[in-house]
Design an enzyme around this catalytic site. Structure first.
Site, PDB file in Angstrom:
ATOM      1  N   ASP A   1       7.401  -0.807  -4.582  1.00  0.00           N
ATOM      2  CA  ASP A   1       7.487  -0.835  -6.177  1.00  0.00           C
ATOM      3  C   ASP A   1       9.042  -1.105  -6.580  1.00  0.00           C
ATOM      4  O   ASP A   1       9.676  -0.399  -7.308  1.00  0.00           O
ATOM      5  CB  ASP A   1       7.112   0.515  -6.641  1.00  0.00           C
ATOM      6  CG  ASP A   1       5.816   0.993  -5.868  1.00  0.00           C
ATOM      7  OD1 ASP A   1       4.633   0.273  -5.983  1.00  0.00           O
ATOM      8  OD2 ASP A   1       5.450   2.060  -5.779  1.00  0.00           O
TER       9      ASP A   1
ATOM     10  N   GLU B   1      -2.131  -2.102 -12.771  1.00  0.00           N
ATOM     11  CA  GLU B   1      -1.049  -1.185 -12.604  1.00  0.00           C
ATOM     12  C   GLU B   1      -0.018  -2.028 -12.703  1.00  0.00           C
ATOM     13  O   GLU B   1      -0.012  -3.351 -12.774  1.00  0.00           O
ATOM     14  CB  GLU B   1      -1.189  -0.199 -11.400  1.00  0.00           C
ATOM     15  CG  GLU B   1      -1.162  -0.736 -10.083  1.00  0.00           C
ATOM     16  CD  GLU B   1      -1.304   0.019  -8.983  1.00  0.00           C
ATOM     17  OE1 GLU B   1      -1.767   1.277  -9.172  1.00  0.00           O
ATOM     18  OE2 GLU B   1      -1.486  -0.205  -7.891  1.00  0.00           O
TER      19      GLU B   1
HETATM   20  O1  FUB Z   1       3.710   3.587  -5.089  1.00  0.00           O
HETATM   21  C1  FUB Z   1       2.534   4.243  -5.735  1.00  0.00           C
HETATM   22  C2  FUB Z   1       1.604   3.479  -6.361  1.00  0.00           C
HETATM   23  O2  FUB Z   1       1.450   2.131  -5.742  1.00  0.00           O
HETATM   24  C3  FUB Z   1       2.841   2.628  -7.727  1.00  0.00           C
HETATM   25  O3  FUB Z   1       2.608   3.650  -8.733  1.00  0.00           O
HETATM   26  C4  FUB Z   1       1.656   1.478  -7.890  1.00  0.00           C
HETATM   27  O4  FUB Z   1       2.067   0.410  -8.649  1.00  0.00           O
HETATM   28  C5  FUB Z   1       1.174   1.234  -6.442  1.00  0.00           C
HETATM   29  O5  FUB Z   1       2.100   0.189  -6.079  1.00  0.00           O
END
Ligand code: FUB
Length: 389
Positions: free
Chosen positions: A85, A292
């Site tokens: 991320d 997301e």
């Molecule tokens: O790293 C945890 C979660 O996985 C993140 O918040 C999402 O975007 C995905 O990458």
């Protein structure tokens, strides 16, 4: 940084040792088990390529700088820790990277994303795109955040008021994701957290964009493990679900930030992502609907909102002439990577544009990821050339 355990963390550790290990490595941060679209391999045998128990212990040490090898395009930038991320920004003439820090835990993959059980953040910097990466050490630990219990997921950072702000999602003691803020006079931290999460915040993956006029916006949200579908009424509903497939998909959320950068200023709005005919992308359109990993950047006066499509594993983008939207779907930035999740940032540095992203190539495990960078190119019409990871 503190290494005191909260009472609920001790209970969690006791619960964790009682579970049967050996769960599937191929689960998403939450929700139902996904289709095997881009499965990772099994973890290689022999010496682990990345974080060892000794390295894990170092997370409770005071922040210290470590120089890492010179970077290369589309290669793991960091092999001493698992990272994911990556939110990259240019601060003080350098690139600063604010990633998640994946731990070498064997936690069971489940519908709450407990396998993504991160506890802290490190900050990294680059003088230029051919220099060595610097690890500035641990800059914030969950034990130092009074309201946060676990799962320090994808962070972002911003600069305003002569202050650097680190925004991060974490679960509170009720198992609900909130968004917290921590501050520092330096882009490399360490960061001091606020005692409470941002009032009215929920879900995951905050991305903060400061426009040319100084107005800051936060984009956030994530489905399934990120809990966004549990907030459709404005209140947390543990039984909340995504819309039917023929209904508009849930959009990410956007809100202006107040001048103090610690509060929302005005309502949290749902960001519209429309198709080429001006119709909302539908919930059943998993190749294009928001899942997301929000990111907002501006190129030639146009706002680009990019995001992960989740279970179809693309990084997609949409454009608008207004940071609050509506946005129109334009295509893809990155083809699916090795591993279930995909999450990124886009930044201009020294006259070129870069995509920072992650995959699972270092470990072969979905929840032990590594950040990478690739050059990003625009076409004359402002569309982005698709990158192969
Ligand atoms: O790293 C945890 C979660 O996985 C993140 O918040 C999402 O975007 C995905 O990458």
């Amino acid at each position: 940084m503190s290494n005191h355990l909260k009472p609920s963390q001790i209970v969690g550790i006791l619960a964790a040792v009682s579970v049967i290990l050996g769960a599937s490595a191929c689960a998403q941060p939450g929700g139902v088990m996904p289709p095997e679209r881009n499965p990772v391999g099994t973890k290689p045998t022999g010496q682990p390529a990345a974080e060892t128990p000794a390295a894990t212990e170092s997370i409770i040490a005071t922040a210290t700088e470590t120089s890492l090898p010179t970077i290369a395009m589309k290669r793991p930038l960091i092999t001493t820790l698992y990272t994911a991320d990556p939110s990259a920004h240019v601060f003080e003439g350098k690139i600063y990277i604010y990633p998640s820090h994946d731990l070498d835990h064997a936690n069971l993959a489940n519908q709450s994303g407990d396998q993504y059980d991160m506890e802290d953040y490190h900050v990294f910097s680059l003088d230029n795109m051919s220099s060595a990466l610097v690890d500035h050490g641990q800059v914030l630990h969950v034990d130092d955040v009074p309201w946060a219990e676990k799962q320090m997921w994808a962070p972002d950072a911003a600069f305003r008021n002569d202050t650097y702000y680190l925004y991060f999602p974490a679960k509170d003691p009720e198992d609900i994701f909130r968004i917290g803020v921590a501050t520092s006079p330096s882009p490399s931290g360490p960061f001091t957290p606020q005692a409470e999460p941002m009032p009215g915040s929920f879900s995951i993956d905050p991305a903060v964009f400061v426009d040319d006029d100084g107005q800051a916006y936060m984009y956030f949200g994530g489905l399934w493990g990120g809990q966004l579908e549990k907030w459709t009424t404005g209140e947390y509903d543990p039984n909340g679900a995504e819309p039917d497939y023929d209904q508009p998909a849930l959009g990410p959320r956007v809100a202006k930030l107040a001048a103090d950068m610690l509060h929302f200023d005005g309502p949290i709005q749902e960001l519209s992502i429309l198709d080429e005919n001006g119709q909302p992308i539908l919930a059943g359109d998993h190749d294009r609907r928001f899942f997301e990993a929000s990111w907002l950047h501006k190129y030639n006066g146009t706002y680009y909102f990019s995001y992960s499509t989740g279970d179809t594993h693309y990084l997609a983008y949409a454009t608008s002439d207004n940071p609050l939207g509506p946005f129109t779907f334009r295509g893809y930035v990155l083809n699916p990577v090795l591993g279930w999740t995909t999450h990124h940032s886009i930044v201009e540095f020294q006259g070129k544009w870069y995509l920072f992203y992650h995959d699972s190539s270092l470990s072969g495990m979905d929840n032990k990821r590594c950040i990478k960078v690739a050059e990003l190119t625009y076409n004359e019409d402002g569309t982005i050339q698709l990158i192969n990871p």
